[in-house]
Design an enzyme around this catalytic site. Structure first.
Site, PDB file in Angstrom:
ATOM      1  N   SER A 137     -15.870  15.519 -35.890  1.00 60.44           N
ATOM      2  CA  SER A 137     -17.286  15.367 -35.541  1.00 60.44           C
ATOM      3  C   SER A 137     -17.555  13.972 -34.993  1.00 60.44           C
ATOM      4  CB  SER A 137     -18.168  15.655 -36.747  1.00 60.44           C
ATOM      5  OG  SER A 137     -17.747  14.939 -37.868  1.00 60.44           O
ATOM      6  N   ASN A 186     -16.338  14.086 -31.372  1.00 57.10           N
ATOM      7  CA  ASN A 186     -16.809  15.060 -30.404  1.00 57.10           C
ATOM      8  C   ASN A 186     -18.271  15.481 -30.521  1.00 57.10           C
ATOM      9  OD1 ASN A 186     -14.169  15.610 -29.133  1.00 57.10           O
ATOM     10  ND2 ASN A 186     -13.651  16.330 -31.176  1.00 57.10           N
ATOM     11  N   TYR A 187     -18.901  15.209 -31.643  1.00 56.48           N
ATOM     12  CA  TYR A 187     -20.240  15.755 -31.828  1.00 56.48           C
ATOM     13  C   TYR A 187     -21.337  14.734 -32.085  1.00 56.48           C
ATOM     14  CZ  TYR A 187     -18.245  20.401 -31.949  1.00 56.48           C
ATOM     15  OH  TYR A 187     -17.621  21.553 -31.602  1.00 56.48           O
ATOM     16  N   LEU A 188     -20.950  13.554 -32.525  1.00 60.58           N
ATOM     17  CA  LEU A 188     -21.972  12.592 -32.901  1.00 60.58           C
ATOM     18  C   LEU A 188     -22.209  11.597 -31.780  1.00 60.58           C
ATOM     19  CD1 LEU A 188     -20.785  12.073 -36.561  1.00 60.58           C
ATOM     20  CD2 LEU A 188     -22.585  13.570 -35.686  1.00 60.58           C
TER      21      LEU A 188
END
Length: 771
Positions: A725, A728-730
């Site tokens: 995360s 790639n997501y935060l």
DNA sequence: AACGTAACTTAGAAAGGCAACT
DNA sequence: AGTTGCCTTTCTAAGTTACGTT
């Protein structure tokens, strides 16, 4: 009528899928569907025109109307991200038992299903009335396409321009760019460059870096103007085993041809991995191995179990032992060698800037190791030859030289793609690429864009949520399913869930969920309307979660699963394609995966705001950050295998805690004694002793607390992977802003690689940034 | 629409490396 | 000095999405 057929179509596919051993190709399936579905229209196409649908729907029923009223009164459970994090998340799993239940799918219930499902859907569809909003955006879509085309053409024309004279934005990008680049004009740019030039020799690394984020954004479809590189690095040739390493077949010494031996070593190296104990792995390996043998060898080697790889295996163990025991100097030599490789192959020049390549080494041959129960595990991954490799670079660049005596498959100059080289892997026949490192402009810019899209979603997410709630009571089955699916994607951060072929592990995402993957509980653990999810997602990672949902969702799910078999699709009327199409109409650029980014980043921001207090120490703040990070990882179901040494190190920690507790007990006893002594015969010395002991107890208690904190932290992190995360997501700007605001050095949160990837965010973000 | 494919992002495991302990 | 344990890096599989073709 057609609606109902539509449903069958997808369910039918799942049925076929469960017949793993059948030789049906996807094309055959269509035929079967027609043959078996006697009652259905022969046309396979799904209705595309809403007008077409209207005629099919019949009268509305009071039941549906009633439901609609209820739905409107439902509270938005999704609004509270806290709730989301609480519910989502892996629980302790019992994979064995789980897999068992998941894997057993009944073999043939086509007829049964057809009949049952049809009846039921018929009923439901009868209740569905005309679509409320029958405006199709088809015209709109056309226009967009045309516009895109025009833009593309425009861009192609501008191709020739040099990198530094970046063109002004094409109309398509206007909006996005205004936001991003409002700061600097070209003049400022130039000045900055000059300034940078002056500092150049002071900080070599710093000054060298391309601050692309300070330039105006380049076009979407044209990825570069100039691209030059040295081609990929090929895996070293096979080095045959020394004669002292024998191979026995059926007790007989056998000298293998180099090609055969090489493949044997792949297997031998993995001998103590549990992979090699699986039947599929052994069969796939043996089949592929035999194919590569000389006809002589093929005649002799007929049974894998008669092959004795143990000497090879031992040989490789010894070799790796040797490597471990190398002296510092020897290791240094190797290190230098590998950095020479990086020097030669690891970089390219893109628009005048030296950029790091991500994977410049071609994948060496070996045995394919899929994740989970992959039907192709053990197959031979063949050696990649230059003749398999396509090269992409700019027209004016020096074309990389193919290895002596070889030529490239092809050399192209396509600047609408970002890859430098590509080849087809032989397992699935899919292309693979050599691309740039995440620290590069090409990747960074895209990453930035991703987060901007997610932030856009933030603006319109409420409207979208309203819409999908409306859809829960739609008279059209498809809309209802879409409404519930988007709700899952939003609330639970599920992946889109594309259809997969049988040549891969049986994993699912939202749209490919099957009936067997959920169970509905009217009441569970004191909660109402609970959906229990249990399925294998990407990489065969288990998703297990019990989620209370709105009553209307629950009702819909009941409807969706009615008269279906466990192996039927839960959402039989929708696909990722039409789901994404619907999302795109809500907001340009919106797709299912944006929700994951959006919800992850939102969760981090919220959690950070909530968990960080000004008076915390840096350590405590970092702990808070990790907690926030963990909330996201749980939401996204990012798991890892428990570390091999977990139990042991946990035990060690617990022993430490125990010791600490004993120390505290003892210190307390001493304190008591000291107090008593002081009471009996007060003196300065005694008073001081009491104070000293009090302090000791206090200190020990603090240490204990710290250890216990560490214990829970580690326990909670046992099967949670935070890295995915984070990477790639935060939105990195959340983190950077938080670090600046709370005086936490960025190095405490991001390691070197992560800092490299997020350089853009580190440079451009101030503490006021909010996602 | 359905299908196939290309291109790109996201993913966990394994290997590698390093520092703290014994 | 060797061992252990943790973090980083590498590797490549497995997703998603866009797009072209039929």
């Amino acid at each position: 009528m057609k609606l109902e057929k539509e449903g069958h179509e997808k369910s039918r596919r799942t049925h076929e899928r469960s017949e793993k051993k059948s030789t049906h190709s996807s094309k055959d399936r269509g035929k079967d569907a027609e043959l078996n579905g006697k009652h259905r229209h022969s046309s396979k196409k799904r209705p595309s025109d809403p007008g077409e649908r209207q005629q099919e729907s019949a009268v509305s029923s009071s039941g549906v109307k009633h439901e609609a009223g209820e739905a409107d009164m439902d509270v938005d459970a999704t609004a509270d991200p806290d709730e989301r994090t609480r519910h989502a998340g892996p629980q302790k799993s019992s994979p064995a038992g789980h897999n068992h239940t998941l894997k057993i799918r009944s073999k043939s219930c086509k007829e049964r299903l057809n009949h049952k499902e049809k009846k039921d859907l018929n009923h439901e569809d009868g209740n569905l009335k005309k679509e409320r909003n029958k405006d199709s955006n088809q015209g709109d879509g056309e226009e967009k396409k045309m516009k895109k085309k025009r833009v593309k053409e425009e861009e192609q024309e501008k191709n020739q321009q040099s990198a530094k004279k970046r063109k002004k934005q094409s109309p398509e990008h206007d909006k996005a760019e205004k936001k991003k680049v409002k700061k600097e004009g070209d003049a400022g740019e130039e000045q900055k460059k000059r300034e940078r030039g002056k500092k150049e020799d002071k900080k070599d690394e710093e000054s060298d870096k391309w601050k692309w984020w300070e330039e105006s954004k380049s076009s979407d479809s044209q990825k570069w103007s100039r691209l030059e590189h040295n081609g990929p690095y090929f895996a070293p040739e096979y080095d045959p085993l020394p004669a002292s390493v024998p191979f026995y077949y059926d007790g007989q010494l056998l000298k293998l041809s180099p090609a055969t031996e090489e493949i044997a070593t792949f297997y031998a190296k993995m001998l103590d991995h549990e992979y090699t104990s699986k039947e599929a792995f052994q069969n796939n390996f043996f089949t592929d191995w035999r194919e590569e043998m000389t006809s002589e060898e093929r005649k002799q080697i007929k049974t894998l179990s008669k092959c004795d790889f143990s000497h090879m295996h031992k040989h490789f163990l010894e070799k790796s032992e040797e490597r471990k025991n190398m002296t510092k100097e020897e290791k240094q030599v190797l290190k230098e060698e590998s950095s020479r490789l990086v020097e030669q192959y690891g970089f390219c020049v893109l628009d005048g800037h030296r950029e790091k390549i991500g994977n410049f080494k071609l994948e060496p041959p070996g045995l394919f190791r899929g994740r989970g129960e992959h039907p192709k595990m053990g197959k031979l991954k063949k050696r990649i030859q230059p003749e398999h490799v396509a090269i992409n670079c700019s027209q004016d660049a020096k074309i990389p030289e193919a290895p002596a005596g070889h030529r490239w498959k092809r050399v192209q100059h396509d600047n609408t793609v970002t890859w430098l080289a590509s080849w087809l892997e032989n397992i699935h026949g899919r292309p693979k690429y050599i691309m740039l490192n995440p620290s590069s402009k090409l990747k960074g810019e895209k990453d930035w864009q991703k987060y901007e899209t997610a932030r856009q979603l933030k603006v319109c997410v409420n409207a979208i949520r309203k819409q999908y709630k409306r859809d829960w009571t739609s008279r059209e089955m498809k809309s209802r399913q879409r409404g519930v699916a988007i709700y899952f994607i939003d609330k639970l951060a599920l992946r889109a869930g594309n259809e997969k072929d049988e040549e891969s592990a049986d994993t699912v995402g939202c749209c490919s969920l099957r009936v067997e993957h959920i169970s509905l509980h009217r009441r569970l653990d004191g909660l109402e309307h609970v959906v229990e999810f249990d399925f294998l997602g990407k990489d065969s990672i288990r998703y297990y979660n019990k989620v209370p949902v709105e009553k209307q969702v629950f009702k819909n799910l009941k409807l969706f699963i009615k008269h279906k078999d466990p192996e039927d699709d839960l959402f039989d009327r929708i696909t990722t394609v039409n789901l994404n199409k619907a999302l795109n109409e809500c907001m340009p650029g919106l797709t299912a995966k944006v929700f994951r980014t959006f919800n992850a980043s939102t969760t981090l921001q919220d959690q950070l705001n909530k968990l960080t207090a000004e008076d915390m120490t840096v350590e405590e703040k970092i702990l808070s950050y990790n907690r926030a990070n963990r909330a996201v990882a749980i939401l996204c179901n990012h798991q890892r295998a428990a570390p091999k040494t977990f139990e042991k190190s946990m035990q060690l920690l617990q022993e430490k805690i125990q010791k600490k507790k004993e120390q505290i007990e003892e210190a307390k006893r001493e304190l008591k004694a000291a107090k008593k002594a002081h009471r009996d015969a007060p003196s300065d010395r005694c008073r001081k002793l009491v104070e000293k002991k009090e302090k000791l107890v206090q200190r020990l208690c603090e240490q204990l607390k710290k250890l216990q904190l560490q214990e829970t932290d580690r326990e909670e992190n046992k099967v949670i992977a935070l890295g995915t995360s984070k990477l790639n997501y935060l939105d990195p700007r959340i983190t950077v802003a938080w670090c600046k605001k709370h005086n936490v050095p960025i190095e405490k949160i991001y390691n070197k690689t992560q800092r490299d990837k997020f350089t853009w965010a580190i440079h451009m973000t101030d503490e006021s940034f909010q996602f």
